[in-house]
Design an enzyme around this catalytic site. Structure first.
Site, PDB file in Angstrom:
ATOM      1  N   ASP A   1       0.849  -1.092  -0.082  1.00  0.00           N
ATOM      2  CA  ASP A   1       0.074   0.161  -0.044  1.00  0.00           C
ATOM      3  C   ASP A   1       0.903   1.156   0.031  1.00  0.00           C
ATOM      4  OD1 ASP A   1      -2.527  -1.554   0.151  1.00  0.00           O
ATOM      5  OD2 ASP A   1      -1.831  -1.889   2.211  1.00  0.00           O
TER       6      ASP A   1
ATOM      7  N   HIS B   1      -6.166  -2.358  -4.833  1.00  0.00           N
ATOM      8  CA  HIS B   1      -5.952  -0.898  -5.445  1.00  0.00           C
ATOM      9  C   HIS B   1      -7.124  -0.048  -5.388  1.00  0.00           C
ATOM     10  CE1 HIS B   1      -4.074   2.132  -7.492  1.00  0.00           C
ATOM     11  NE2 HIS B   1      -4.623   1.943  -8.359  1.00  0.00           N
ATOM     12  N   THR B   2      -7.264   0.937  -4.603  1.00  0.00           N
ATOM     13  CA  THR B   2      -8.540   1.617  -4.719  1.00  0.00           C
ATOM     14  C   THR B   2      -8.645   2.529  -5.917  1.00  0.00           C
ATOM     15  OG1 THR B   2      -8.343   1.688  -2.146  1.00  0.00           O
ATOM     16  CG2 THR B   2     -10.183   3.147  -3.119  1.00  0.00           C
TER      17      THR B   2
ATOM     18  N   THR C   1      -9.890  -5.656   3.282  1.00  0.00           N
ATOM     19  CA  THR C   1     -10.443  -6.165   4.301  1.00  0.00           C
ATOM     20  C   THR C   1     -11.008  -5.082   5.023  1.00  0.00           C
ATOM     21  OG1 THR C   1      -8.278  -5.972   5.524  1.00  0.00           O
ATOM     22  CG2 THR C   1      -8.771  -8.185   4.563  1.00  0.00           C
TER      23      THR C   1
ATOM     24  N   ARG D   1      -9.689  -3.296   7.087  1.00  0.00           N
ATOM     25  CA  ARG D   1      -9.049  -2.990   8.685  1.00  0.00           C
ATOM     26  C   ARG D   1      -8.430  -1.753   8.552  1.00  0.00           C
ATOM     27  NH1 ARG D   1      -5.781  -8.601   8.819  1.00  0.00           N
ATOM     28  NH2 ARG D   1      -5.678  -8.255   6.710  1.00  0.00           N
TER      29      ARG D   1
ATOM     30  N   THR E   1       2.991  13.980  -4.282  1.00  0.00           N
ATOM     31  CA  THR E   1       2.595  14.931  -3.459  1.00  0.00           C
ATOM     32  C   THR E   1       1.112  15.070  -3.151  1.00  0.00           C
ATOM     33  OG1 THR E   1       2.223  16.561  -5.355  1.00  0.00           O
ATOM     34  CG2 THR E   1       4.551  16.456  -4.339  1.00  0.00           C
TER      35      THR E   1
HETATM   36  P1  IMP Z   1      -2.406 -13.240   3.062  1.00  0.00           P
HETATM   37  O1  IMP Z   1      -1.438 -12.804   1.946  1.00  0.00           O
HETATM   38  O2  IMP Z   1      -3.843 -12.945   2.717  1.00  0.00           O
HETATM   39  O3  IMP Z   1      -2.084 -14.734   3.372  1.00  0.00           O
HETATM   40  O4  IMP Z   1      -2.127 -12.352   4.380  1.00  0.00           O
HETATM   41  C1  IMP Z   1      -0.871 -12.381   4.944  1.00  0.00           C
HETATM   42  C2  IMP Z   1      -0.512 -11.115   5.379  1.00  0.00           C
HETATM   43  O5  IMP Z   1      -0.228 -10.224   4.353  1.00  0.00           O
HETATM   44  C3  IMP Z   1      -1.519 -10.353   6.221  1.00  0.00           C
HETATM   45  O6  IMP Z   1      -0.682  -9.395   7.113  1.00  0.00           O
HETATM   46  C4  IMP Z   1      -2.270  -9.206   5.252  1.00  0.00           C
HETATM   47  O7  IMP Z   1      -2.818  -8.147   5.772  1.00  0.00           O
HETATM   48  C5  IMP Z   1      -0.853  -8.925   4.409  1.00  0.00           C
HETATM   49  N1  IMP Z   1      -1.312  -8.545   2.892  1.00  0.00           N
HETATM   50  C6  IMP Z   1      -1.432  -9.381   1.810  1.00  0.00           C
HETATM   51  N2  IMP Z   1      -1.555  -8.915   0.963  1.00  0.00           N
HETATM   52  C7  IMP Z   1      -1.341  -7.569   1.094  1.00  0.00           C
HETATM   53  C8  IMP Z   1      -1.313  -6.179   0.268  1.00  0.00           C
HETATM   54  O8  IMP Z   1      -1.714  -6.277  -0.709  1.00  0.00           O
HETATM   55  N3  IMP Z   1      -1.054  -5.026   0.968  1.00  0.00           N
HETATM   56  C9  IMP Z   1      -0.763  -5.074   2.498  1.00  0.00           C
HETATM   57  N4  IMP Z   1      -0.915  -6.138   3.130  1.00  0.00           N
HETATM   58  C10 IMP Z   1      -1.024  -7.267   2.448  1.00  0.00           C
HETATM   59 MG    MG Z   2      -3.246  -2.200  -1.393  1.00  0.00          MG
END
Ligand code: IMP
Ligand code: MG
Length: 336
Positions: free
Chosen positions: A13, A43-44, A251, A253, A322
């Site tokens: 991100d 990606h938003t 997610t 979160r 920026t």
């Molecule tokens: P998983 O890839 O869904 O198994 O998640 C494993 C860890 O990687 C978790 O902490 C997720 O939040 C993080 N994660 C997976 N893909 C991304 C992403 O594209 N961006 C940020 N965190 C990610």
């Molecule tokens: Mg992302």
């Protein structure tokens, strides 16, 4: 340039999508191909009044003149893919490798239902971990086994290498970030694959000798979603005081927010084979830099931050974002 890889230097991100969009509109690649894990990435994008989290189609889709590929190493969830093709209107220019692994409902159930993955690691619940496990066990279905995907299937490495041989510009888009690499991240709090530039090349079947540039994207204030160590993490009060609040695309979160981490940036640049760096969110270092498009207009505070970051990364910072708009960027590539 001919072949450029763009990857995230922190925990994901970092704003890679915006950097990809800017580079695409300037360098006019004929192909933008994504690597990375799969639909755990988000990606938003704003389409009309609606915010969409794009998870399968490369974020470079905003550049209309490129063909869009999903590399061989990327997991595909056919339901998400087909939905995105529809609402983004990219049919006819989006393709995937016939050997991409397929995420089924059962993988999502195993991901969400697993105490270890869902709770301890804090996975995105998108089925990526279990699907990659099945691929290693050689029981996973591939894209070529799914009739609904037939019209999208191509040989991605063949197309990419042919374009590179012709001297066309191609962009390889990474997802996730260095800190959640299965090999180099904060194991076991990581994703189910390496996320470094070498992996993004391998995901697309492009050999190391064909890569000309690796742009590593760093966020001035890194973020992390899910569990795991984050050495420069701020308290919620600190990030609130700075007016920084972010939510995950997949997610929803709350993202944890941290201070710049020079040691991590240096290590990440090394393993990624960084040739140039991009910094996003410089307007968070100094609000007066919001929307600025020339280096001369940056404040001393921002310049000091960039000078220190460049020293730590050990490679030139050539792109400085920026603000959220594609036009809100300083592009120093080509400057001596
Ligand atoms: P998983 O890839 O869904 O198994 O998640 C494993 C860890 O990687 C978790 O902490 C997720 O939040 C993080 N994660 C997976 N893909 C991304 C992403 O594209 N961006 C940020 N965190 C990610
Ligand atoms: Mg992302």
């Amino acid at each position: 340039m001919t072949c450029t890889i763009i990857v995230g230097g922190f925990f994901g991100d970092e704003g890679k999508g915006k950097i990809v969009a800017h580079i695409a509109s300037h360098d006019k690649p004929t192909i933008i191909s994504r690597g990375g894990v799969g639909p755990n990435a988000g990606h938003t994008v704003l389409v009309g009044d609606h915010e969409y989290g794009v998870r399968m189609v490369p974020s470079g889709f905003v550049y209309k003149d490129a063909r869009l590929f999903i590399g061989t190493g990327v997991l595909v969830d056919p339901r998400i893919f087909l939905h995105e093709v529809e609402f983004l209107g990219v049919k006819g220019r989006v393709f995937m490798d016939s050997r991409c692994g397929i995420i089924d409902e059962e993988h999502i159930k195993r991901d969400k239902g697993s105490e270890h993955l869902a709770k301890k690691i804090g996975s995105t619940g998108s089925g990526c971990g279990p699907a990659n496990a099945d691929r290693v066990l050689r029981s996973l279905r591939l894209a070529r086994d799914v009739p609904e995907l037939a019209e999208y299937l191509i040989d991605v490495p063949m197309e990419l290498n042919t374009a590179i041989d012709r001297g066309e510009n191609v962009l390889l888009e990474g997802t996730q970030g260095f800190g959640i690499s299965l090999y180099y991240g904060t194991y076991p709090f990581v994703t189910s694959k390496d996320t470094s530039a070498s992996q993004i090349a391998a995901d697309n079947g492009v050999g190391p000798t064909c890569v000309d540039d690796v742009i590593v994207v760093f966020k001035a204030y890194p973020t992390r979603v899910g569990e795991g160590p984050f050495s420069t993490e701020m308290t919620k009060q600190e990030s609130d005081e700075m007016g920084i609040e972010e939510f995950g695309t997949v997610t929803h979160r709350r993202r944890r927010i941290g201070e710049w981490d020079g040691n991590m940036a240096r290590y990440s640049a090394m393993i990624n084979g960084c040739t140039q760096a991009a910094i996003t969110g410089i307007d968070r270092v100094d609000k007066a830099c919001f929307g600025v498009t020339t280096y001369q207009k940056l404040t001393q505070k921002a310049r000091d931050f960039l000078a220190q970051a460049e020293d730590e990364i050990g490679k030139p910072i050539t792109l400085i974002s920026t603000g959220p708009e594609i036009s809100q960027i300083i592009d120093l590539r080509g400057d001596p």
